[in-house]
Design an enzyme around this catalytic site. Structure first.
Site, short mmCIF file in Angstrom:
data_model
loop_
_atom_site.label_atom_id
_atom_site.label_comp_id
_atom_site.label_asym_id
_atom_site.label_seq_id
_atom_site.Cartn_x
_atom_site.Cartn_y
_atom_site.Cartn_z
N CYS A 1 -0.40 4.37 0.33
CA CYS A 1 -1.08 5.52 0.93
C CYS A 1 -0.21 6.15 2.02
O CYS A 1 0.73 5.53 2.52
CB CYS A 1 -2.45 5.13 1.48
SG CYS A 1 -2.45 4.44 3.14
N CYS B 1 -0.94 4.56 6.16
CA CYS B 1 -0.44 3.29 6.72
C CYS B 1 0.97 3.44 7.27
O CYS B 1 1.79 4.18 6.73
CB CYS B 1 -0.43 2.20 5.65
SG CYS B 1 -2.07 1.62 5.16
N CYS C 1 0.84 -1.20 0.00
CA CYS C 1 0.00 0.00 0.00
C CYS C 1 0.88 1.25 0.00
O CYS C 1 1.77 1.38 0.84
CB CYS C 1 -0.92 0.00 1.22
SG CYS C 1 -2.06 1.40 1.24
#
Length: 189
Positions: A50, A53, A48
């Site tokens: 993003c 996180c 991920c």
């Protein structure tokens, strides 16, 4: 140029153990580490990009998957956990000592309600499902990655078998769209 994507990705993906039935997540603290038991296999594990996180030091991506929320039990030192952002859909519980995100349940009305996001690299036991795709890849730019590196990053992800997406993979995007369509009445509930 080879990028430092994440320690679970950089050496190639390790296969799942069909007998894996869960394990213990441990934060990075040496004093009173938070320990959380999960039951069952990690689902939808993915890289991920993003900016919400938790990522290990120097990693461009996090590696995060889900388990049913009822499969998560705080075993030790839960007093050290604090929700990072109580307004977020994913209520990421981080250790106040080391900052590692330990689990993040989805409790509000959402397609992922009842799931808890976890970082499988924090498991003491091997054998969890490896990442199967890369999500929110463009978001690494928001975290400070120079856009000129993106072609190389996407190529590197593909070389280890992870299809890069700038959202979630198509199957999970379909789950989100179906949930929204049922809420709006476009599809029967």
């Amino acid at each position: 140029m080879t990028e430092t994507l994440h320690p679970m990705l950089d050496g190639g993906l390790k296969p799942a153990d069909p007998a894996f039935a869960g394990g213990t997540l441990v934060c990075a603290c040496t004093d009173r580490p938070v320990k959380i038991v999960i039951k069952g296999q990690v689902l939808h594990n993915h890289a991920c990009g993003c900016t919400k996180c938790w990522k290990p030091e120097g990693a461009i991506f996090s590696v995060v998957g889900v388990v049913p929320h009822e499969a998560v039990t705080v075993l030790e030192n839960g007093d050290k956990l604090k929700v990072v952002d109580p307004n977020a859909v994913i209520l990421r519980h981080a250790c106040t000592g080391c900052g590692v995100h330990m689990y993040g349940p989805v409790e509000r009305d959402h397609a992922f309600k009842g799931l808890a996001f976890i970082h499988a690299e924090r498991l003491l036991e091997a054998g969890a499902n490896p990442p199967g795709f890369a999500a929110f890849v463009s978001s690494v730019i928001e975290g400070g990655v120079d856009p000129s590196r993106m072609d190389g990053i996407r190529s590197q992800l593909k070389s280890i078998g992870l299809e890069p997406y700038d959202a979630l993979n198509p199957a999970l995007m379909d789950v989100l769209a179906t949930f929204a369509a049922r809420k709006s009445g476009a599809l029967p509930a």
